[in-house]
Enzyme design. Structure first.
Site, PDB file in Angstrom:
ATOM      1  N   TYR A 151       6.494   8.354  -2.325  1.00 21.37           N
ATOM      2  CA  TYR A 151       5.172   8.485  -2.936  1.00 21.37           C
ATOM      3  C   TYR A 151       4.767   9.953  -3.015  1.00 21.37           C
ATOM      4  O   TYR A 151       4.216  10.411  -4.024  1.00 21.37           O
ATOM      5  CB  TYR A 151       4.158   7.696  -2.106  1.00 21.37           C
TER       6      TYR A 151
ATOM      7  N   THR B 134       2.227   0.768  -5.000  1.00 25.02           N
ATOM      8  CA  THR B 134       2.684  -0.334  -5.849  1.00 25.02           C
ATOM      9  C   THR B 134       2.006  -0.336  -7.212  1.00 25.02           C
ATOM     10  O   THR B 134       2.674  -0.431  -8.256  1.00 25.02           O
ATOM     11  CB  THR B 134       2.428  -1.686  -5.148  1.00 25.02           C
TER      12      THR B 134
ATOM     13  N   HIS C  98       7.319  -7.510  -2.427  1.00 24.96           N
ATOM     14  CA  HIS C  98       7.172  -6.887  -1.109  1.00 24.96           C
ATOM     15  C   HIS C  98       8.253  -7.403  -0.152  1.00 24.96           C
ATOM     16  O   HIS C  98       8.243  -7.059   1.033  1.00 24.96           O
ATOM     17  CB  HIS C  98       5.806  -7.209  -0.508  1.00 24.96           C
TER      18      HIS C  98
ATOM     19  N   SER D 142      -4.370   3.201   4.343  1.00 24.87           N
ATOM     20  CA  SER D 142      -4.630   2.503   3.083  1.00 24.87           C
ATOM     21  C   SER D 142      -4.665   0.994   3.293  1.00 24.87           C
ATOM     22  O   SER D 142      -5.516   0.288   2.737  1.00 24.87           O
ATOM     23  CB  SER D 142      -3.556   2.875   2.060  1.00 24.87           C
TER      24      SER D 142
ATOM     25  N   LYS E 289       0.803  -1.214   0.000  1.00 25.36           N
ATOM     26  CA  LYS E 289       0.000   0.000   0.000  1.00 25.36           C
ATOM     27  C   LYS E 289       0.841   1.272   0.000  1.00 25.36           C
ATOM     28  O   LYS E 289       0.449   2.289   0.584  1.00 25.36           O
ATOM     29  CB  LYS E 289      -0.981   0.014   1.173  1.00 25.36           C
TER      30      LYS E 289
ATOM     31  N   ARG F 112       6.192   5.457   1.533  1.00 20.94           N
ATOM     32  CA  ARG F 112       5.079   6.380   1.741  1.00 20.94           C
ATOM     33  C   ARG F 112       5.011   6.745   3.222  1.00 20.94           C
ATOM     34  O   ARG F 112       5.473   5.989   4.074  1.00 20.94           O
ATOM     35  CB  ARG F 112       3.777   5.688   1.313  1.00 20.94           C
TER      36      ARG F 112
END
Length: 331
Positions: free
Chosen positions: A231, A78, A145, A173, A75, A165
Site C-alpha cells: 500500500y 481493498t 479476503h 483502520s 483494510k 499494508r
C-alpha cells in the site's frame, strides 16, 4: 420501533445446519460485535457467515485461467485497488476520462464482487448475472479476503494481486471501520481490547501476519501468478505501480496510451479524493447495509501515530519483526 439489524450483523441467522454443526466443534473467540463470535478454521479466524461462504466457495467455484483476483487482508487498500484494477482491465470499454465511467456512479465494491462474501454467502451459488457484474468484457475480476491456502485455484493460471499494508495502519483502520458498523447506540469497542485481539490474531481472517506471509511466499515461488503490492508503494509511486499492475495482468500500456496520458487519467479517476467526493460514495449503501462512506476515512500512510501509544506501536513492531524474520519481507 427499532429497525432490524443490517445483514452484516446477522452472522448466524442464515447458516445451514451443516455449518452450525461445524462451528460447534471449532475453537471460538469473542467477535467485534456483542453476542457474536469468531471461529478458528484451518489456522484462521472467521465470522460464521464468512466461514460458510469460504467453504461453499471451495466446493463450488470453477476458476477460469483468465480470471483476476485482488486478495487483501481487510483494510489494506481493498477499495482503492478494486477501482484501479477495474479501470486498468476495462480501459478500452470504459476510457478513464469518460464522463460515464462506472466509478462515477457505482461504488467499487459493487463493481468488483467479493468471491466468498458476495457470491457464496448464505450458501448461495453465483448466478450468471452476479458473475458478470464483476467482469470486464473479456476477463472476470473478483476480490477476496481468503488466505492463500484457502483459495480454490488448483492448477489454475489465474492472476492474483495481493495488497498488504503496514500492520499498525491496518489495525487502526480496522478499528475505526468496525466501530462504525456497530449497532446504533452501542458503545465503541475500546482500542486496548481490539488491539489485544489483533495481536493475538483473533480477528476476522486473522492472524494478519499469517495471511500476509501466505501470499508473500507464493509470490516468491510463482511471481508470474501472484503479484505482491505494498500500500505504501502505491501511495509513494502510484504511476509506477499502476504500470507494474498492468504488465502483470498482461495488458500493459501501449506507447499511444502513454502519450495520451492514460496512466495519469486512471490515477485521477481513482484517487482517494475523487472517489470520496463522488455522490455515490457519500450517500450510497451496499446491499448488506454498510454505508459507502465508511470505506473512505483517511487513506494516509502513518495515521497510526494519531491513535496508538508508543508502547502499543512497539509491541506490534516486535510481533511483526518476529513473525517475518528470515522471510525477506518488510512492511
Amino acid at each position: 420501533m427499532s429497525s432490524p439489524n443490517p445483514k452484516y450483523l446477522q452472522q448466524e441467522e442464515s447458516l445451514t445446519l451443516e455449518s452450525k454443526e461445524l462451528i460447534s466443534t471449532l475453537p471460538r473467540h469473542n467477535g467485534w460485535f456483542d453476542s457474536t463470535h469468531l471461529y478458528l478454521y484451518r489456522g484462521f479466524w472467521y465470522q460464521p457467515d464468512h466461514l460458510q461462504a469460504v467453504i461453499s466457495c471451495q466446493n463450488h467455484f470453477q476458476p477460469r485461467h483468465s480470471d483476476v483476483f485482488l486478495a487483501t487482508y481487510p483494510k489494506c487498500g481493498t477499495t482503492w485497488l478494486k477501482a484501479i484494477i477495474f479501470t486498468i482491465l476495462n480501459r478500452k470499454h470504459f476510457p478513464p476520462a469518460s464522463q460515464n465511467h462506472p466509478l462515477l456512479t457505482t461504488n467499487p465494491h459493487q463493481l468488483v464482487l467479493s468471491l466468498e462474501i458476495d457470491l457464496y454467502a448464505a450458501n448461495q451459488l453465483p448466478t450468471a448475472s452476479a458473475s458478470a457484474a464483476s467482469s470486464s468484457p473479456s476477463r472476470r475480476f473478483f476480490s477476496t479476503h481468503m488466505p492463500h491456502a484457502s483459495l480454490p485455484l488448483p492448477d489454475s493460471q489465474c492472476k492474483v494481486v495481493y495488497a498488504c499494508r503496514n500492520a499498525k495502519d491496518t489495525f487502526v483502520s480496522l478499528w475505526h471501520f468496525m466501530n462504525k458498523l456497530r449497532p446504533q447506540g452501542a458503545p465503541e469497542m475500546d482500542m486496548e481490547t481490539a488491539f489485544q485481539m489483533f495481536c493475538d490474531g483473533a480477528v476476522g481472517y486473522g492472524p494478519f501476519w499469517d495471511h500476509v506471509l501466505g501470499y508473500w511466499r507464493r509470490s516468491r515461488k510463482e511471481p508470474e501468478r501472484v503479484l505482491f503490492v505494498r500500500y505504501e508503494d502505491m501511495k509513494e509511486e502510484a504511476a509506477v505501480q499502476v504500470r507494474r499492475l498492468a504488465e502483470f495482468l498482461e495488458c500493459g500500456f501501449s506507447a499511444a496510451e502513454e502519450e495520451e496520458g492514460v496512466v495519469d487519467r486512471i490515477l485521477d479517476l481513482t484517487s482517494f479524493e475523487s472517489m470520496r467526493g463522488s455522490e455515490v460514495n457519500r450517500v450510497g449503501r451496499l446491499g448488506n447495509g454498510i454505508e459507502n462512506k465508511h470505506f473512505f476515512r483517511e487513506g494516509v500512510v502513518g495515521d497510526w501515530k494519531n491513535c496508538l501509544s508508543a508502547q502499543m506501536a512497539q509491541k506490534l513492531d516486535r510481533i511483526v519483526e518476529e513473525k517475518f524474520a528470515g522471510t525477506g519481507l518488510f512492511i
